[in-house]
Motif scaffolding. Structure first.
Motif, PDB file in Angstrom:
ATOM      1  N   TYR A   1       0.581  -1.088  -0.040  1.00 54.60           N
ATOM      2  CA  TYR A   1      -0.054  -0.070   0.015  1.00 54.60           C
ATOM      3  C   TYR A   1       0.698   1.212   0.107  1.00 54.60           C
ATOM      4  CZ  TYR A   1      -3.391   3.184   1.406  1.00 54.60           C
ATOM      5  OH  TYR A   1      -4.152   4.608   1.505  1.00 54.60           O
ATOM      6  N   SER A   2       2.098   1.334   0.658  1.00 54.15           N
ATOM      7  CA  SER A   2       2.875   2.430   0.828  1.00 54.15           C
ATOM      8  C   SER A   2       3.356   2.670  -0.615  1.00 54.15           C
ATOM      9  CB  SER A   2       4.109   2.151   1.590  1.00 54.15           C
ATOM     10  OG  SER A   2       4.813   1.105   1.321  1.00 54.15           O
ATOM     11  N   LEU A   3       3.319   1.700  -1.391  1.00 53.69           N
ATOM     12  CA  LEU A   3       3.803   2.126  -2.920  1.00 53.69           C
ATOM     13  C   LEU A   3       2.593   2.288  -3.901  1.00 53.69           C
ATOM     14  CD1 LEU A   3       6.488  -0.692  -3.495  1.00 53.69           C
ATOM     15  CD2 LEU A   3       7.136   1.925  -3.339  1.00 53.69           C
ATOM     16  N   ALA A   4       1.421   1.607  -3.523  1.00 51.43           N
ATOM     17  CA  ALA A   4       0.154   1.838  -4.296  1.00 51.43           C
ATOM     18  C   ALA A   4      -0.276   3.327  -4.252  1.00 51.43           C
ATOM     19  CB  ALA A   4      -0.811   0.788  -4.132  1.00 51.43           C
ATOM     20  N   ASN A   5      -0.434   3.719  -2.979  1.00 53.00           N
ATOM     21  CA  ASN A   5      -0.996   5.037  -2.639  1.00 53.00           C
ATOM     22  C   ASN A   5      -0.125   5.927  -1.664  1.00 53.00           C
ATOM     23  OD1 ASN A   5      -2.567   7.333  -2.319  1.00 53.00           O
ATOM     24  ND2 ASN A   5      -4.344   6.097  -1.922  1.00 53.00           N
ATOM     25  N   PRO A   6       0.915   6.337  -2.210  1.00 51.84           N
ATOM     26  CA  PRO A   6       1.867   7.050  -1.257  1.00 51.84           C
ATOM     27  C   PRO A   6       1.417   8.418  -0.415  1.00 51.84           C
ATOM     28  CG  PRO A   6       3.082   6.891  -3.424  1.00 51.84           C
ATOM     29  CD  PRO A   6       1.431   6.365  -3.541  1.00 51.84           C
ATOM     30  N   SER A   7       0.273   8.658  -0.854  1.00 46.24           N
ATOM     31  CA  SER A   7      -0.446   9.888  -0.120  1.00 46.24           C
ATOM     32  C   SER A   7      -1.527   9.481   0.655  1.00 46.24           C
ATOM     33  CB  SER A   7      -0.983  10.996  -1.170  1.00 46.24           C
ATOM     34  OG  SER A   7      -1.990  10.514  -1.965  1.00 46.24           O
ATOM     35  N   GLY A   8      -1.766   8.070   0.982  1.00 45.78           N
ATOM     36  CA  GLY A   8      -2.809   7.582   1.804  1.00 45.78           C
ATOM     37  C   GLY A   8      -2.292   7.507   3.205  1.00 45.78           C
TER      38      GLY A   8
ATOM     39  N   ILE B   1     -12.308   4.611  15.049  1.00 45.82           N
ATOM     40  CA  ILE B   1     -12.964   5.887  14.577  1.00 45.82           C
ATOM     41  C   ILE B   1     -12.560   7.034  14.555  1.00 45.82           C
ATOM     42  CG2 ILE B   1     -15.223   6.757  14.590  1.00 45.82           C
ATOM     43  CD1 ILE B   1     -16.484   4.509  15.568  1.00 45.82           C
ATOM     44  N   SER B   2     -11.794   7.278  15.806  1.00 42.49           N
ATOM     45  CA  SER B   2     -11.003   8.708  15.968  1.00 42.49           C
ATOM     46  C   SER B   2      -9.702   8.760  14.927  1.00 42.49           C
ATOM     47  CB  SER B   2     -10.561   8.971  17.578  1.00 42.49           C
ATOM     48  OG  SER B   2      -9.655   9.710  17.607  1.00 42.49           O
ATOM     49  N   ALA B   3      -9.143   7.667  14.753  1.00 45.17           N
ATOM     50  CA  ALA B   3      -7.905   7.563  13.862  1.00 45.17           C
ATOM     51  C   ALA B   3      -8.235   8.015  12.490  1.00 45.17           C
ATOM     52  CB  ALA B   3      -7.190   6.250  14.219  1.00 45.17           C
ATOM     53  N   ILE B   4      -9.626   7.142  11.995  1.00 44.29           N
ATOM     54  CA  ILE B   4      -9.975   7.291  10.798  1.00 44.29           C
ATOM     55  C   ILE B   4     -10.265   8.923  10.320  1.00 44.29           C
ATOM     56  CG2 ILE B   4     -11.841   6.945   9.110  1.00 44.29           C
ATOM     57  CD1 ILE B   4     -11.856   4.172  10.512  1.00 44.29           C
ATOM     58  N   GLN B   5     -10.970   9.284  11.205  1.00 44.06           N
ATOM     59  CA  GLN B   5     -11.415  10.900  11.318  1.00 44.06           C
ATOM     60  C   GLN B   5     -10.398  11.679  11.354  1.00 44.06           C
ATOM     61  OE1 GLN B   5     -14.770  10.604  13.935  1.00 44.06           O
ATOM     62  NE2 GLN B   5     -16.265  10.086  12.459  1.00 44.06           N
ATOM     63  N   THR B   6      -9.343  11.526  12.023  1.00 47.98           N
ATOM     64  CA  THR B   6      -8.228  12.415  12.322  1.00 47.98           C
ATOM     65  C   THR B   6      -7.200  12.496  11.037  1.00 47.98           C
ATOM     66  OG1 THR B   6      -8.436  12.060  14.612  1.00 47.98           O
ATOM     67  CG2 THR B   6      -6.334  13.348  13.926  1.00 47.98           C
ATOM     68  N   PRO B   7      -7.029  13.745  10.431  1.00 48.69           N
ATOM     69  CA  PRO B   7      -6.222  13.726   9.323  1.00 48.69           C
ATOM     70  C   PRO B   7      -4.612  13.227   9.798  1.00 48.69           C
ATOM     71  CG  PRO B   7      -7.167  15.604   9.516  1.00 48.69           C
ATOM     72  CD  PRO B   7      -7.448  15.055  10.804  1.00 48.69           C
ATOM     73  N   SER B   8      -3.913  12.349   9.083  1.00 43.30           N
ATOM     74  CA  SER B   8      -2.701  12.009   9.417  1.00 43.30           C
ATOM     75  C   SER B   8      -1.628  12.669   8.953  1.00 43.30           C
ATOM     76  CB  SER B   8      -2.725  10.479   8.506  1.00 43.30           C
ATOM     77  OG  SER B   8      -1.406  10.055   8.770  1.00 43.30           O
ATOM     78  N   GLU B   9      -0.438  12.633   9.962  1.00 42.71           N
ATOM     79  CA  GLU B   9       0.649  13.505   9.788  1.00 42.71           C
ATOM     80  C   GLU B   9       1.706  12.636   9.470  1.00 42.71           C
ATOM     81  OE1 GLU B   9       1.359  15.899  13.086  1.00 42.71           O
ATOM     82  OE2 GLU B   9      -0.350  17.133  13.198  1.00 42.71           O
ATOM     83  N   GLU B  10       1.488  11.154   9.308  1.00 43.03           N
ATOM     84  CA  GLU B  10       2.435  10.279   8.619  1.00 43.03           C
ATOM     85  C   GLU B  10       2.797  10.267   7.033  1.00 43.03           C
ATOM     86  OE1 GLU B  10       4.162   8.263  10.600  1.00 43.03           O
ATOM     87  OE2 GLU B  10       2.906   7.913  12.472  1.00 43.03           O
ATOM     88  N   ASN B  11       4.054  10.189   6.681  1.00 42.95           N
ATOM     89  CA  ASN B  11       4.069   9.985   5.269  1.00 42.95           C
ATOM     90  C   ASN B  11       4.871   8.547   5.143  1.00 42.95           C
ATOM     91  OD1 ASN B  11       7.349  10.263   4.872  1.00 42.95           O
ATOM     92  ND2 ASN B  11       6.687  12.464   5.836  1.00 42.95           N
ATOM     93  N   PHE B  12       5.056   7.938   3.985  1.00 44.26           N
ATOM     94  CA  PHE B  12       5.496   6.608   3.962  1.00 44.26           C
ATOM     95  C   PHE B  12       7.283   6.579   3.425  1.00 44.26           C
ATOM     96  CE2 PHE B  12       1.129   5.462   2.598  1.00 44.26           C
ATOM     97  CZ  PHE B  12       0.582   5.508   3.977  1.00 44.26           C
TER      98      PHE B  12
END
Length: 384
Positions: free
Chosen positions: A299-306, A344-355
Motif C-alpha cells: 500500500y505504501s507504494l500503491a498510494n503514497p499519499s494515503g 473511528i477517531s484515527a480514521i477521522q483524524t487527518p494523518s501527519e504520517e508519510n511513507f
C-alpha cells in the motif's frame, strides 16, 4: 510436543521422497514453479510463461488449481503437489534434475529432495515485508520437537536465493531461517504494477465505475489468524458513524469465512469488489486498516499519499502466540489502535504520517523493474 505417530508419518513421507529423488535423478532444462499463493505468484508465472513457454512446469497446491489449469490450457505442464503419487512419480524427479526452481512458500518435500550441484532454488515468498514472525523465530515453533526443527532447516537450506525488496527483509529471512541469505535485490515482483502509470489510471477509473460514491474509501484487511477470534467491531455502527465522509470496505482473508459472512449483509459495508483484486483496489484506498498483514508494504507504494491504521485489538496475545517483528511500534507508518472508539477517531483524524522512511526501510530496491531484473537473471542462469 508432536504426536509420535505424526512424527513417524512425516519421516516415512520424507524417506519415500528421498528414495524417489535418488533413484530417478536426471538433469533437465525445466523451470519448476512450486505454487501455493496464486494472487502473489501470478505475475511471475506470467513472466516465465511469456519468455520460457517450453521450459515452465507448474507444480501446484490444490488451492491454486484454477490458475494452474489456466496455464495448462496454454500448453504448460501442471502437476498437483497434494497428490502423493504424482509428487513421488513426477514432481520429485523433475525437481531433482532441474537447474532452476521457484518457490512462493515453504514446501516440506524439499527437505529430502536431492538436487543437481548447480541447482538454483529461488524463494520468491508471498509477502513484500513482515510484521509477524515466521520460520524458526515464530513463537509456535518454540515447542516443536528437535526432529521437526531439523526438518524445517533441511528445507531452508535448499533455498539458494531470495528475491527481496530491502536489506531489512533479507535480514528478516536470515534471522527467521537462521542462515546466510543470498539475496536478489530486485524488489517484490507484484509491486512493479504500482510504478506503471497507465495501469494505475486504468484501475482507478475502474474503481470509480464500480463504486461511484464520491466519498473517501476506508479498507479493512486483517491478517489470517490460525485460532480465529471474533473481530471486536460493530460494523453497522462503524459505518453509520463514518457514512457522511467515508465508505467502509472489508476484504476478509480467503480462509476467514466467518468474517465474510458477518459483513456481507451489512448495509453500507462493501465486501464484494466486483472482480477487482486487492492490488487493483489499493491505489484508490484513502485509509488502509490492517494489523499484522503484509499489505502495508504494498500500500505504501500503491498510494503514497494515503494513510494507514493498525487495528491491533489482540496485540499482546498475538505477540505471545505468533510473535511480532522487533521495532514494529516504532516503524509502523500509522497509528496503532486497540478498540473501535480509537479506530473511528484515527480514521477521522487527518494523518501527519508519510511513507518515505517506511519505504526506505522496506522498499529500497523497488523501482518498478523487478520483473525485468528477474528475467535477465534467469537468462544468465541458462547461459552459464
Amino acid at each position: 510436543m508432536s504426536n509420535p505417530f505424526v512424527l513417524a508419518s512425516k519421516e516415512f513421507y520424507l524417506m519415500l521422497v528421498q528414495l524417489a529423488s535418488k533413484r530417478t535423478r536426471k538433469k533437465n532444462d525445466k523451470i519448476i514453479f512450486l505454487l501455493s499463493f496464486p494472487e502473489t505468484s501470478k505475475i511471475t508465472i506470467q513472466l516465465l510463461y511469456e519468455h520460457f513457454p517450453d521450459k515452465l512446469v507448474i507444480c501446484y497446491a490444490k488451492n491454486t488449481k484454477e490458475l494452474a489449469e489456466f496455464y495448462e490450457s496454454k500448453g504448460c505442464p501442471i502437476y498437483c503437489i497434494d497428490s502423493f503419487s504424482v509428487l513421488i512419480k513426477d514432481i520429485v524427479p523433475m525437481v531433482s534434475g532441474s537447474k532452476l526452481v521457484f518457490c512462493d512458500n515453504y514446501f516440506a518435500f524439499l527437505a529430502r529432495t536431492t538436487l543437481v550441484p548447480d541447482a538454483n532454488v529461488v524463494q520468491l515468498w508471498h509477502a513484500n515485508g513482515a510484521i509477524k514472525l515466521f520460520g524458526l523465530e515464530a513463537k509456535y515453533t518454540k515447542n516443536v520437537t528437535k526432529k521437526d526443527r531439523d526438518r524445517y532447516m533441511e528445507v531452508y537450506h535448499k533455498f539458494t536465493h531470495y528475491v527481496v525488496s530491502s536489506r531489512k527483509m533479507a535480514n528478516v529471512f536470515a534471522k527467521n531461517y537462521q542462515q546466510t541469505i543470498n539475496k536478489l535485490p530486485f524488489g517484490y515482483l507484484p509491486t512493479d504494477l504500482f510504478f506503471d502509470q497507465k495501469w494505475l489510471r486504468n484501475v482507478r477509473e475502474q474503481f470509480k465505475i464500480n463504486f461511484p460514491t464520491g466519498k473517501k474509501i476506508a479498507l479493512y484487511v486483517p491478517t489470517y489468524r490460525e485460532h480465529q477470534s471474533e473481530v471486536p467491531l460493530d460494523f453497522s455502527s462503524l459505518q453509520s458513524q463514518l457514512s457522511n465522509e467515508w465508505v467502509f470496505m472489508v476484504k476478509p482473508h480467503p480462509h476467514d469465512q466467518e468474517l465474510y459472512q458477518k459483513v456481507q449483509n451489512i448495509d453500507g459495508v462493501i465486501s464484494d469488489f466486483r472482480g477487482m483484486g486487492l492490488a487493483q483496489i489499493l491505489p484508490s484506498v484513502d485509509c488502509l486498516i490492517t494489523d499484522y498483514s503484509s499489505i502495508p508494504f504494498e500500500y505504501s507504494l500503491a498510494n503514497p499519499s494515503g494513510k494507514m491504521i493498525f487495528f491491533c485489538y489482540d496485540y499482546e496475545e498475538y505477540k505471545n502466540e505468533v510473535g511480532i517483528e522487533e521495532g514494529f511500534q516504532h516503524w509502523a507508518p500509522g497509528k496503532i489502535v486497540k478498540n473501535q472508539i480509537e479506530l473511528i477517531s484515527a480514521i477521522q483524524t487527518p494523518s501527519e504520517e508519510n511513507f518515505e522512511t517506511f519505504n526506505q526501510m522496506w522498499n529500497e530496491y523497488a523501482q518498478g523493474n523487478a520483473c525485468e531484473q528477474l528475467l535477465k537473471w534467469v537468462e544468465n542462469v541458462y547461459d552459464n
